[in-house]
Every structure is written in C-alpha cells, then in structure tokens.
Design an enzyme around this catalytic site. Structure first.
Site, PDB file in Angstrom:
ATOM      1  CG  HIS A 156     -59.433 -43.529  39.769  1.00 51.39           C
ATOM      2  ND1 HIS A 156     -60.004 -44.283  38.760  1.00 51.39           N
ATOM      3  CD2 HIS A 156     -58.688 -44.396  40.505  1.00 51.39           C
ATOM      4  CE1 HIS A 156     -59.633 -45.541  38.896  1.00 51.39           C
ATOM      5  NE2 HIS A 156     -58.823 -45.645  39.941  1.00 51.39           N
ATOM      6  CB  SER A 277     -59.190 -12.752  31.908  1.00 53.91           C
ATOM      7  OG  SER A 277     -60.492 -12.264  31.682  1.00 53.91           O
ATOM      8  CE  LYS A 283     -59.107 -17.117  35.381  1.00 57.25           C
ATOM      9  NZ  LYS A 283     -60.126 -17.381  34.348  1.00 57.25           N
ATOM     10  CD  GLU A 290     -55.982 -23.077  29.248  1.00 59.39           C
ATOM     11  OE1 GLU A 290     -57.151 -23.299  29.565  1.00 59.39           O
ATOM     12  OE2 GLU A 290     -55.504 -21.933  29.179  1.00 59.39           O
TER      13      GLU A 290
END
Ligand code: ARG
Length: 458
Positions: A156, A277, A283, A290
């Site tokens: 979980h 970024s 970043k 992704e």
C-alpha cells in the site's frame, strides 16, 4: 504504376481512395521478408516444374539484386505502387522483364502478407527476447554489486518490512523471465508457413509448400488454407507480449521514480536519463522513466486496437487486416527502445547507501519478526499479533523504543518475552532469520543470484 489487379477494372480508382488504401508508407518495412519469401517461392515453382528452371533462375537472381539494394538501403520504394508486394513485383519486372510475371503463380497477396508478417514477427520476437535477457543481466549485475544493501519494502506504499535490495531486483528478473517464456511461446505458434494457401482455397498446381517452409526455416507448414490467410493470432499475441512487457516496465519505472524523489532519496538516476526544468534550476526529473510509464498506455491501446479490428471479422481475408501493421510496428519499436533504456538505467544507477542505512532502523519494520519469536515459543498467531500490536502502539504513543524496554516491561506484554527479543530489532537480523524458500534470506538470495548467473550466461 500498374496495379496487380487492374485488368477487369472499368475505370481508374479515385485518387483519394488510393491515398486511403495504399499501405506502402508503412509496409515498406516488410521488403526484405517479401523478397526472401519470393525467392523460396520461385525456387519451388522451378523445382515443381510449374515454371521453367530458366525463368526460376531469372526471377531468383533479380530478387537477389533487389535484396542487396534493400539491405544497403538504396532500394527505391515507389509511393504510387500500393503496397510492398506491388513494389517488389514491379521492381523485378524492370530488372528481368516478362519472367517476373510468373512469380505470383500459385500464391496471392493474402497468403504473402501473412508470410511477410510472420517472418517479421519471428525476427523481432527473437530480438526482443535477447534484449530482455540483456536487461535481466544488467539488473542482476546491479543486484550483485549491492548485495549488502537493505531497503524498506512496501505494501500500500506504506513501509512494511525490510528486504535485501538484491531480492527486490530479482523480482524484476523473475517478471522478465516470464515475459521471455511468453515471447517464445508466441514464437513457436507463429512458426508455421502460410504461403501457397493462395487467396483462400489453395491451388490446383502441383506446388510443394513444405519445400518453401524448409527453405525459409519454418518448423511447419500451415494445415488449413482458410485459417492461413485469416489468422492474425500471432499479431495479437505479439502485441499482448508487448503490453505485458510495458506493464512490467512501467512498474519498474514507478519504483525508481519513487525511490529517486527527494523524500525517499534511495537512488540516483544517472543524469543521462534525466532532464531539467526550464524554470526551476534545481530540478533533475526522471523523464525517461515517466515516458516509459506513459508509453505503456500506447502498448495497451495497440493491443486493444488489434482485438477490436479482428472482432467479428468474417473469414477469410478482409482489407481491414492491412491495419494490423501500424500498431504492431509501433509497439515493437517502443518496446525495444524501452528495453535499451532500462538496461542503461541499471548500468548507471547509484544507490544512496547512507540514506538507506538510516531508513531501515524503525522498529515497526520488525513487528512480524517479533510475532514469529512469540509463535516459536508457543503463542498463537492471533495472540502474538495482538501482543506486538499493543506493544508497538504504546511505544509509539509514548515516544519510547522497544529497545529501551526493561525485562519486566517486556514481560508485562507477554511472559514469554526475554531480553533476547531485542536482537531482532535490526535490519541485518531481520533478513537473516528468514528461512522460507523464496524469502529474502541472504544465503538464499545469493543462491538465486548464482542460479540466474548460470541461466543468463549459459
Ligand atoms: N496490403 C495488404 C495487407 O496488408 C496486402 C494484401 C492485399 N490483399 C488484397 N486482397 N487486397 O493486408
């Protein structure tokens, strides 16, 4: 360009209809398979005396010239010739003249396209199986290199117990091994030769289909001409394999996306697989992972597209079947890219050992070990669960640690407790005391690593 079927047509086809129906824009990728299939077919026609040996030789030598051009990347595809078969046929005619007109004897495009697609799939399935094996090796190396590292494991997405990092990595190796099994099952079912089934009913000419199958390296010849030209199961299966691979890739990607967050900080993904970024200079984003997660959506929809395409389609050939190619080519291309990228991920992945060391000390990680300590002393599972649950809750509420409890305090929770229970409050012990086959026990994991090395490097 003349079409392969123009003679009984009373008028020219509409130019928009041509644009809508031509497939050369994507089926050019089947060129080399179309040619090798045709070489075997022409040899068979000569051997069976359906055409003269001289014509067969002329056809074969012309096709071999075309094959060379294709392999060198200099074959000129004609966008006005509707599909790959028409392209090769007309190139052959230009090269050898009228003998080319005999090549299409005892076959049709309906069986030829299945042959081309099967040859394509057989080659790509092997390439993918090999690439999956390379990925498994890179994961195995990464696991072996970090054998001593212990990580939190989650259910979980809540911290649950500790395991060896290598154990977690070997879970990926297992998933990928099943993928290889499915790919090779698909290979076996694809490995039947359809050419010579002609449009749908076979031929009255004395062909030798088994000869063609043997020449092309197929294990068998298809047994039913109707099924031969209608069957696209091998494409559904290939797409299904791609979808399941993508599902695995996306789960692996997600693990590392989470592990690379500043909150987790378990691993560093190499710069070569990240992007920055445009506005936030600090970043380092795991974009490639992704995108692997994202591209999996396309792998699912390509499978779905093919299933929908086939649903309710009457036997035998229908032009709808032409549309099997874009989803198949796309899925296979994407899966190969993803395999390459994930292999690079594991080759360059850094583990933040210091961070991990400090993340596996929470005493609640060892609750099951303490429970099993009591079970070994005769306490029932249910009672042990309650006792350890109460103990952990009270300690958490009071901000104390089990490690600091006195013998009396421990006995208050359960008389079976001795001070030696505190030995369980460490991650090394937690993995070491696991005994069951398939558990995270370091000796068992080491055995698995050895087994995989043997298997993958055999
Ligand atoms: N381009 C077609 C395909 O991909 C080849 C077969 C055409 N057959 C036909 N009867 N129109 O399926």
């Amino acid at each position: 360009m003349t079409k392969l079927w123009g003679s009984r047509f009373e008028g020219k086809t509409d130019s928009l209809a041509d644009k809508f129906s031509f497939s050369i824009e994507y089926d050019y990728r089947l060129a080399k398979y179309d040619v090798i299939g045709s070489i075997a077919h022409a040899q068979m026609l000569g051997k069976c005396k359906i055409i003269t040996q001289a014509d067969a030789k002329r056809i074969v030598s012309g096709l071999k010239k075309i094959e060379k051009q294709i392999n060198k990347g200099i074959f000129k595809f004609d966008p006005k010739a509707e599909d790959i078969h028409t392209n090769i046929q007309s190139a052959l005619k230009k090269l050898i003249g009228n003998a080319a007109d005999k090549l299409h004897t005892a076959r049709s495009r309906n069986d030829l396209i299945v042959l081309d697609m099967k040859l394509f799939c057989l080659v790509e399935l092997i390439l993918i199986i090999n690439a999956v094996a390379r990925l498994q090796k890179s994961i195995l190396k990464f696991a072996d290199k970090n054998k001593d590292v212990i990580v939190p494991a989650y259910t979980h997405l809540q911290a649950a117990q500790v395991v060896l990092l290598a154990h977690h990595m070997l879970a990926y190796v297992e998933m990928l091994e099943r993928d290889k099994g499915r790919l090779s099952d698909t290979f076996d079912r694809t490995d039947t030769m359809p050419l010579g089934s002609c449009a749908l009913s076979g031929s009255s000419l004395p062909t030798d289909r088994n000869y063609v199958a043997r020449e092309l390296g197929f294990i068998a010849t298809t047994r039913n001409s109707i099924d031969s030209v209608s069957d696209r199961d091998f494409i559904v299966e290939s797409l299904s394999n791609c979808a399941i691979l993508g599902m695995h890739f996306s789960r692996i990607a997600e693990d590392f996306i989470v592990w690379a967050t500043s909150e987790f900080n378990f691993v560093d993904i190499d710069w070569s697989l990240c992007t920055g970024s445009s506005i936030m200079p600090h970043k380092k984003n795991p974009d490639i992972l992704e995108l692997i997660r994202g591209e999996t959506a396309g792998l699912y929809s390509n499978l779905n597209e093919m299933l929908v395409l086939l649903k309710g389609l009457p036997l035998t050939y229908n032009r709808d079947l032409q549309l099997d190619k874009p989803p198949l080519f796309q899925s296979i291309g994407k899966v190969k890219d993803m395999l390459g990228l994930l292999t690079k991920l594991f080759e360059s992945l850094k583990v933040n050992k210091g961070v991990l060391k400090s993340r596996v000390t929470d005493e609640s990680f060892f609750s099951v070990d303490i429970m099993e300590y009591l079970i070994k002393k005769g306490v029932s599972y249910r009672d042990a669960h309650d006792i350890v649950g109460t103990m952990i809750k009270k300690c958490t509420d009071k901000g104390t640690r089990i490690a600091d409890l006195t013998k009396e305090q421990l006995k208050n929770y359960c008389p079976k407790f001795e001070l030696d229970v505190k030995k369980l409050l460490n991650p090394q012990m937690s993995v070491k005391i696991k005994k069951s086959f398939g558990s995270t026990n370091p000796a068992l994991v080491e055995k698995q690593i050895k087994k995989w090395k043997k298997l993958l490097y055999a």
